[in-house]
Design an enzyme around this catalytic site. Structure first.
Site, PDB file in Angstrom:
ATOM      1  N   ASP A  38      -2.383  75.252  57.586  1.00 26.21           N
ATOM      2  CA  ASP A  38      -2.935  74.507  56.551  1.00 26.21           C
ATOM      3  C   ASP A  38      -2.308  74.433  55.306  1.00 26.21           C
ATOM      4  OD1 ASP A  38      -4.884  74.462  58.545  1.00 26.21           O
ATOM      5  OD2 ASP A  38      -6.590  75.372  57.495  1.00 26.21           O
TER       6      ASP A  38
ATOM      7  N   LYS B 239      -7.345  70.321  62.836  1.00 30.67           N
ATOM      8  CA  LYS B 239      -8.528  71.130  63.501  1.00 30.67           C
ATOM      9  C   LYS B 239      -9.693  70.891  62.229  1.00 30.67           C
ATOM     10  CE  LYS B 239      -6.778  75.189  60.629  1.00 30.67           C
ATOM     11  NZ  LYS B 239      -8.112  75.331  59.734  1.00 30.67           N
TER      12      LYS B 239
ATOM     13  N   VAL C 218      -2.025  79.242  54.662  1.00 27.79           N
ATOM     14  CA  VAL C 218      -3.330  79.667  53.757  1.00 27.79           C
ATOM     15  C   VAL C 218      -4.686  79.075  54.193  1.00 27.79           C
ATOM     16  CG1 VAL C 218      -1.706  79.175  51.563  1.00 27.79           C
ATOM     17  CG2 VAL C 218      -3.236  77.248  52.453  1.00 27.79           C
TER      18      VAL C 218
ATOM     19  N   CYS D  46      -8.603  80.688  57.083  1.00 25.07           N
ATOM     20  CA  CYS D  46      -8.299  79.947  58.149  1.00 25.07           C
ATOM     21  C   CYS D  46      -7.099  80.943  58.858  1.00 25.07           C
ATOM     22  CB  CYS D  46      -7.699  78.665  57.868  1.00 25.07           C
ATOM     23  SG  CYS D  46      -8.859  77.553  57.450  1.00 25.07           S
TER      24      CYS D  46
ATOM     25  N   GLN E 100      -6.307 100.604  62.476  1.00 24.19           N
ATOM     26  CA  GLN E 100      -6.762 101.147  63.663  1.00 24.19           C
ATOM     27  C   GLN E 100      -5.686 100.843  64.611  1.00 24.19           C
ATOM     28  OE1 GLN E 100     -11.182 100.700  64.571  1.00 24.19           O
ATOM     29  NE2 GLN E 100     -10.819  98.989  62.781  1.00 24.19           N
TER      30      GLN E 100
HETATM   31  C1  C5J Z   1      -8.213  77.565  54.768  1.00 24.40           C
HETATM   32  C2  C5J Z   1     -10.428  77.066  53.567  1.00 24.40           C
HETATM   33  N1  C5J Z   1      -7.309  76.674  55.170  1.00 24.40           N
HETATM   34  N2  C5J Z   1      -9.938  78.154  52.802  1.00 24.40           N
HETATM   35  N3  C5J Z   1      -9.577  76.657  54.540  1.00 24.40           N
HETATM   36  O1  C5J Z   1      -8.361  78.621  54.521  1.00 24.40           O
HETATM   37  O2  C5J Z   1     -11.589  76.727  53.574  1.00 24.40           O
END
Ligand code: C5J
Length: 230
Positions: free
Chosen positions: A30, A135, A163, A168, A208
């Site tokens: 993203d 997506k 990010v 995500c 872990q």
């Molecule tokens: C992602 C979001 N890409 N923060 N989306 O993390 O809503």
């Protein structure tokens, strides 16, 4: 016919990560204007998107490194159909009522596929032949072809960047771990609007004994040791 696998050993946490170059893919999550530039979804939610700027540079260096290794590369974008038929109310009703998913903003309709804001930042545009996965959810395996495309390519190991770390990126990494992939998150090629959430996510992933996977900085990948025998 013999298919030699070239293994790289990377200094990672919680311990050395070994990746088979021919069976490893990068999943870049993203890196699109809606999350990174002013006027998009991230900013509409009240976040300081300027926090993500440095990560664009490191993510580009990681991308260059993976391209030079000849790895399969998948870029994801979080974006919805114009009629929002793939955006359930549980997602739509997030954020400021003034600018929700589908509303018109300075970069077009927020998180809608085809709008300027849903596009990649210029530094991280896919090259021809690289995978582009659009997506509707936070996880990149949900309602996409990512899983079958990786399976067809014989991939077993995944590097992650992008990010935001705890949304995500983490969701996708957990999905991948459940599907049997050996996963490593590149620490400085991912970022969050909340520094404490990023650090907590890195800690959770490698806790872990690496319950979700490994983490390492880009410099560790660039300094990896090659071992053809695995
Ligand atoms: C992602 C979001 N890409 N923060 N989306 O993390 O809503």
């Amino acid at each position: 016919m013999s298919h030699t696998i070239h293994w790289l050993e990377i200094d990672a946490q919680p311990h050395t990560y070994k990746l088979p170059l021919e069976k490893t893919a990068l999943v870049m999550i993203d890196m699109q204007r809606d999350f990174i530039q002013p006027g998009g979804f991230g900013a509409a939610l009240g976040n300081d998107v300027g926090r993500l700027a440095d990560t664009v540079k490191v993510a580009r260096q990681l991308l260059d490194w993976c391209r030079a290794q000849g790895m399969l590369i998948a870029h994801t974008r979080e974006a919805h159909a114009a009629d929002l038929s793939d955006c359930p109310p549980a997602k739509l009703n997030r954020g400021s009522p003034a600018l929700k998913i589908g509303d018109a903003g300075p970069m077009g309709r927020i998180l809608v596929d085809g709008e300027a804001g849903s596009d990649f930042v210029p530094e991280l545009v896919p090259l021809p032949g690289e995978l582009e996965i659009v997506k509707p959810g936070k996880g990149a395996f949900y309602a996409t072809e990512l899983g079958s495309l990786l399976q067809q390519s014989g991939v077993t190991h995944l590097l992650f960047a992008g990010v935001t770390t705890e949304v995500c990126v983490q969701t996708t990494m957990r999905e991948a771990n459940d599907r049997g992939y050996e996963c490593l998150l590149v620490e400085d090629a991912t970022e969050s609007y909340f520094p404490e959430f990023k650090q907590a996510t890195l800690a959770m992933i490698r806790s872990q004994g690496g319950i979700v996977g490994w983490t390492a900085p880009l410099s560790a990948l660039q300094g990896a040791r090659e071992n053809v025998h695995g």
